[in-house]
Scaffold this motif. Structure first.
Motif, mmCIF file in Angstrom:
data_model
loop_
_atom_site.group_PDB
_atom_site.id
_atom_site.type_symbol
_atom_site.label_atom_id
_atom_site.label_comp_id
_atom_site.label_asym_id
_atom_site.label_seq_id
_atom_site.Cartn_x
_atom_site.Cartn_y
_atom_site.Cartn_z
ATOM 1 N N LEU A 192 -3.037 -7.935 11.545
ATOM 2 C CA LEU A 192 -4.039 -8.237 12.283
ATOM 3 C C LEU A 192 -3.981 -9.758 12.755
ATOM 4 O O LEU A 192 -3.230 -10.388 12.033
ATOM 5 N N PRO A 193 -4.391 -10.303 13.702
ATOM 6 C CA PRO A 193 -4.092 -11.730 13.965
ATOM 7 C C PRO A 193 -5.162 -12.413 13.037
ATOM 8 O O PRO A 193 -6.085 -11.838 12.736
ATOM 9 N N SER A 194 -4.657 -13.535 12.601
ATOM 10 C CA SER A 194 -5.314 -14.520 11.539
ATOM 11 C C SER A 194 -6.753 -14.949 12.212
ATOM 12 O O SER A 194 -6.612 -15.462 13.210
ATOM 13 N N SER A 195 -7.784 -14.663 11.624
ATOM 14 C CA SER A 195 -9.067 -14.781 11.978
ATOM 15 C C SER A 195 -9.699 -15.922 11.464
ATOM 16 O O SER A 195 -10.828 -16.446 11.987
ATOM 17 N N ASP A 196 -9.311 -16.265 9.998
ATOM 18 C CA ASP A 196 -9.912 -17.421 9.309
ATOM 19 C C ASP A 196 -9.017 -17.912 8.343
ATOM 20 O O ASP A 196 -8.998 -18.854 7.953
ATOM 21 N N ARG B 111 0.744 -1.155 -0.142
ATOM 22 C CA ARG B 111 -0.139 -0.088 0.201
ATOM 23 C C ARG B 111 0.863 1.148 -0.074
ATOM 24 O O ARG B 111 1.991 1.301 0.522
ATOM 25 N N SER C 194 -8.933 -15.665 2.531
ATOM 26 C CA SER C 194 -7.680 -15.219 3.229
ATOM 27 C C SER C 194 -6.372 -15.919 2.958
ATOM 28 O O SER C 194 -5.157 -15.021 3.167
ATOM 29 N N ALA D 168 -12.911 -15.090 16.934
ATOM 30 C CA ALA D 168 -13.518 -14.111 15.893
ATOM 31 C C ALA D 168 -14.799 -14.012 15.887
ATOM 32 O O ALA D 168 -15.251 -15.111 15.954
ATOM 33 N N TYR E 75 -13.376 -7.137 2.436
ATOM 34 C CA TYR E 75 -13.049 -7.707 3.653
ATOM 35 C C TYR E 75 -11.726 -8.267 3.796
ATOM 36 O O TYR E 75 -10.718 -8.017 4.710
ATOM 37 N N GLY F 194 -9.108 -5.396 3.927
ATOM 38 C CA GLY F 194 -9.135 -4.541 5.104
ATOM 39 C C GLY F 194 -8.559 -5.486 6.435
ATOM 40 O O GLY F 194 -8.218 -5.158 7.302
ATOM 41 N N VAL G 109 -12.187 -9.007 16.700
ATOM 42 C CA VAL G 109 -11.154 -10.277 17.141
ATOM 43 C C VAL G 109 -10.691 -9.672 18.449
ATOM 44 O O VAL G 109 -10.441 -8.756 18.856
ATOM 45 N N ALA H 80 -14.379 -17.610 3.771
ATOM 46 C CA ALA H 80 -13.081 -16.456 4.429
ATOM 47 C C ALA H 80 -12.112 -16.953 4.025
ATOM 48 O O ALA H 80 -10.992 -16.676 3.940
ATOM 49 N N ALA H 81 -12.045 -18.511 4.723
ATOM 50 C CA ALA H 81 -10.713 -19.209 4.828
ATOM 51 C C ALA H 81 -9.976 -19.412 3.623
ATOM 52 O O ALA H 81 -8.648 -19.324 3.380
ATOM 53 N N LEU I 134 -12.598 -4.684 13.932
ATOM 54 C CA LEU I 134 -11.492 -4.441 13.151
ATOM 55 C C LEU I 134 -11.474 -3.133 12.844
ATOM 56 O O LEU I 134 -12.228 -2.315 12.764
ATOM 57 N N THR J 146 -15.465 -12.037 9.637
ATOM 58 C CA THR J 146 -15.024 -11.448 10.815
ATOM 59 C C THR J 146 -15.093 -9.877 10.893
ATOM 60 O O THR J 146 -14.865 -9.067 10.016
ATOM 61 N N SER K 278 -7.618 -19.930 15.409
ATOM 62 C CA SER K 278 -8.819 -18.896 15.666
ATOM 63 C C SER K 278 -10.012 -19.651 15.636
ATOM 64 O O SER K 278 -10.395 -20.948 15.265
#
Lengths: 66, 499
Positions: free
Chosen positions: A62-66, A27, B202, B287, B169, B172, B299, B198-199, B327, B296, B261
């Motif tokens: 950010l912490p990995s959430s998925d 970015r 991501s 999450a 998402y 971000g 978190v 989402a998995a 977030l 999410t 998570s």
């Protein structure tokens, strides 16, 4: 200056002052912070608004959430 | 915007890396890109307007997801447990569809949909095909995914997730290419759950290899995590409970697992504490998100977990059962019935706003307010530092004599009782109070507790109005497959058996 979609001339040369490169997935933000770009296609040129170069924005993971 | 941007970037950045594997079958990012192109060509040729997958986790899920984005049709992952009339109704609502399913079903459903292919045939054609459509559309408003919500409160509805919601998402919340080449994420949630979608997105954007488990069983999960040196995993609370049981029983460790998570339902504090003790090397993240928010929105990160677990302050320690903070790309407020923001510590309805928030269902008016806020129908409370505590669905709030009682708050207290393994609290009709509190309790195998002891335990810790008027015991509680307590079912059961 080229319009969007216009082909660059074959003999166009990169200005050494704008050769810092733009990296995939990074970015870049303007000095005032009012413009942020995400690089989806990398290249050798660097980004600027007028004469003011955009700078690399530090990632805040950010912490990995998925 | 288009999800294909994510895959194109990954292919350019680390095309030779393994993107995804399912048992022995693997696809690199370049191969996934090519397969998506060939599958997109086939879907376009069929004239179908939706691409549906009715199957367990397999390579067909990511190939289908990106192929749909390439063609510009919605991807529709369907619940493979559905049968008969329910399934027919869903298929009719997405016609004309191109359906990928298992061999057994492919024949039976041929008359119902435009085109039906079995999983292996779909994948073989996708991996072998050379044709691909031209450039994908960058129309940000095109629908990326249609997800039928789990319907704990009634008939299923299809949440509409547009390209802009899904791509926003990912942009971000994930840093491009941030994964190490040796990272691997174990995906065991079903593809028709937002966490399953989402998995994939991501992991592709961060460059993390996805290891698919066709469907969840705890022993298979532990075995796969060890064999594939899995570093990251998402689980729902019921999965974590079973995984922890297997680890404890077999005396196994998961030496490569760095990040766990969890979400999708209420995590009992004893389970998370036990998991943290058994997996000391793993960083835990809770999450919270909804289908309608493209996954999410808040978190509770690893540092929050460690600080809460180590704190002597009960208010800080309690954050172990919070879902953390919003977030950076999400605005979040808890509002009262008049729509005013609630002060810290006061319960209300959770509202969110952000580019990933859809709040839209197929064929229905948008649920967003005029200024873009989504009322989630989830009840919650923020603490003074912005940590969010969930209290169940607004519709589950018990109204007793004009006082609003949160089932989640009472359940949290009950779970702290040494004899109680699990519990569900619901409102039941009551002549005097309108509604009364009923608690359905599962005790630990070797423990007992009396209804009076249960009432006294709650009374001492909360106000006496929270003490359950009715206490029943069961061997287990009804959950859906992603760990959500089916309160509607509990209420129906209680209505059938008068106290």
């Amino acid at each position: 200056m080229l319009a969007s979609g216009e082909e660059a001339a074959a003999d166009a040369a990169l200005d050494p002052a704008a050769a810092g490169g733009t990296a995939l997935g990074k970015r870049y933000i303007s000095a005032g912070g009012d413009l942020e770009l995400l690089c989806t296609k990398p290249g050798k040129g660097s980004l600027a608004v007028g004469a003011s170069p955009l700078v690399l924005k530090e990632a805040k993971p950010l912490p990995s959430s998925d | 915007m288009n999800l294909m941007m994510l895959l194109e970037m990954a292919t350019e950045g680390f095309g030779d890396r393994i993107a995804i594997q399912s048992q022995d079958a693997k696809l690199s990012y370049s191969e996934l890109f090519a397969a998506a192109g060939a599958a997109a060509h086939a879907v376009a040729a069929s004239g179908a307007e939706r691409l549906a997958v009715l199957d367990v986790n397999s390579l067909a899920v990511p190939v289908g997801l990106f192929a749909a984005a390439w063609v510009g049709v919605p991807f529709v992952p369907l619940n493979y447990r559905l049968t008969g009339k329910e399934l027919e109704a869903l298929l009719a609502s997405i016609a004309p569809a191109y359906l990928v399913t298992d061999t057994d079903r492919a024949g039976a459903l041929a008359a119902t949909v435009r085109t039906v292919v079995d999983r292996e045939g779909f994948l073989a054609a996708a991996r072998g095909g050379a044709d691909r459509p031209g450039e994908w559309s960058m129309d940000a408003d095109a629908i990326g995914i249609l997800l039928f919500t789990s319907g704990t409160t009634g008939a299923p509805k299809a949440a509409v997730l547009r390209q802009k919601h899904l791509v926003s998402y990912i942009f971000g919340s994930i840093e491009f290419g941030a994964a190490d080449a040796s990272d691997a994420a174990l995906v065991s949630v079903p593809p028709y759950h937002i966490a399953g979608m989402a998995a994939i997105l991501s992991s592709v954007y961060s460059g993390r290899r996805i290891v698919q488990l066709s469907s969840f069983d705890a022993a298979g999960w532990v075995e796969t995590a060890r064999r594939e040196r899995v570093t990251h995993a998402f689980v729902v609370p019921t999965m974590l409970t079973r995984i922890v049981d297997v680890l404890a029983r077999e005396g196994l460790t998961l030496p490569h697992l760095r990040a766990v998570s969890y979400g999708g339902g209420k995590m009992p504090q004893p389970v998370i504490e036990r998991a943290m003790a058994l997996l000391p090397e793993a960083a835990f993240t809770n999450a919270y998100g909804l289908t309608e928010t493209s996954s999410t929105i808040t978190v509770l990160g690893p540092e929050d977990h460690r600080a809460a677990a180590a704190s002597a302050d009960p208010a800080v320690r309690r954050r172990l059962v919070s879902v953390g903070r919003a977030l950076p790309s999400i605005e979040l407020e808890v509002r009262d019935e008049e729509g005013r923001p609630c002060p810290a510590g006061v319960s209300g309805e959770i509202h969110v706003r952000g580019e990933q928030v859809s709040g839209e269902y197929l064929g229905l008016a948008s649920r967003l307010t005029r200024d873009g806020w989504f009322p989630t129908r989830d009840a919650g409370t923020l603490d003074a530092e912005g940590y969010l505590f969930l209290e169940g669905r607004i519709d589950d709030v018990i109204v007793r004599g004009g006082e609003n009682l949160s089932p989640g708050e009472i359940e949290e207290v009950l779970l702290a009782h040494p004899a109680i393994a699990d519990c569900g609290v619901v409102g039941v009709p009551d002549e005097q109070w309108g509604e009364a509190v009923a608690a359905v309790i599962v005790t630990h195998p070797d423990r007992t507790v009396t209804p009076d002891e249960v009432r006294e335990f709650v009374k001492q810790r909360l106000r006496s109005s929270r003490a359950p008027a009715r206490v029943e015991f069961r061997r287990e509680l009804p959950y859906n497959e992603t760990g959500k307590l089916l309160r509607r079912k509990l209420r129906e059961e209680l209505a059938r058996t008068v106290a």
